[in-house]
Design an enzyme around this catalytic site. Structure first.
Site: not given
Ligand code: FPP
Length: 247
Positions: A27, A44, A138
């Site tokens: 997150d 992202h 893994l």
């Molecule tokens: C949360 O951050 C993250 C996500 C919803 C997606 C996780 C995705 C990645 C790490 C990159 C994608 C890569 C792959 C390979 C799947 P948020 O947007 O909820 O952050 P915030 O809480 O600050 O808004």
């Protein structure tokens, strides 16, 4: 495949008794970007870079199984352009990393239902899981379109169906039978759940599987969650006293 030996582990302040299964709620990408006055999608992209690095480290250190919460059933509520960006990154990740992952013996699986994905995304996932199917290193499990309540309901429905068809007797329904119908059926018990980004909740992630997991919440936004911070989390895990309800 494991590349870090016990001596190196000791230098990191770790004993060889690592968690078998680590699950991470990644997150804070959006907030990481906003803090830098950048669009959320930059966050992202940085998140994907961090994911790439951490997967490499987790594989090197010899942890058996890593589950990453990459897209929840609730994430469909986000603007379409952000959803498209996330799945674009997923495809890019597989394109760029699959050769290295395969070489390192990583086995990729999907936790979640792929019905809502575009054909391109489905194909990319199918390709990655098929190529790496026989690998013994893994276990990298990507939770995509994943929601724990939906997963539990799906397992319950499949039990009811089998009882109705007469192939399962109600008296034979036990934890083992139930767990065999979860997406995680072939994975070890979840020992450790990490959430980055400062919030302290599970957000519909592995509600059944985390029954006895240690929960560790860190303030870093996901793109800032370094290997060193991960090692600190592992040290905290190893210092906890796990009793599973006993004394
Ligand atoms: C949360 O951050 C993250 C996500 C919803 C997606 C996780 C995705 C990645 C790490 C990159 C994608 C890569 C792959 C390979 C799947 P948020 O947007 O909820 O952050 P915030 O809480 O600050 O808004």
């Amino acid at each position: 495949m494991r590349k870090i030996d016990n001596r190196t582990l000791a230098q990191m302040g770790l004993n060889p008794d690592l968690p078998k299964h680590v699950a991470i709620i990644m997150d804070g990408n959006g907030r990481w970007a906003s803090k830098k006055l950048l669009p959320r999608t930059y966050g992202h992209r940085e998140g994907m870079e961090r994911l790439t690095g951490l997967v490499r480290f987790v594989s090197d250190i010899g942890i058996e199984s890593l589950t990453l919460y990459a897209f929840s059933t609730e994430n469909w509520k986000r603007p379409q352009h952000e959803i498209d960006a996330l799945f674009g990154l997923l495809i890019e990740y597989f394109d760029k990393q699959i050769a290295e992952l395969h070489k390192n013996g990583v086995r990729i699986t999907l936790l979640g239902d792929d019905v809502r994905f575009s054909e391109e995304v489905r194909q990319a996932i199918r390709n990655a899981t098929t190529i790496t199917k026989g690998n013994r290193g893994l276990k990298l499990n990507l939770a995509l379109n994943y929601g724990s309540r939906a997963e539990i309901l799906r397992a319950a429905k499949s039990i009811v169906e089998d009882v109705n068809r007469g192939i399962l007797l109600p008296e034979n329904i036990d934890e083992h039978e139930f767990e065999s119908r979860l997406y995680t059926s072939n994975l070890p018990q979840v020992d450790l759940v990490i959430r980055t980004g400062g919030e302290q909740r599970l957000s519909n992630f592995l509600l059944y599987q985390a029954a006895y997991a240690e929960l560790i919440f860190v303030k870093d936004y996901w793109p800032d969650f370094s290997d060193d911070r991960f090692i600190e989390v592992l040290r905290e895990f190893q210092n906890r006293n796990r009793r599973y309800g006993g004394l």
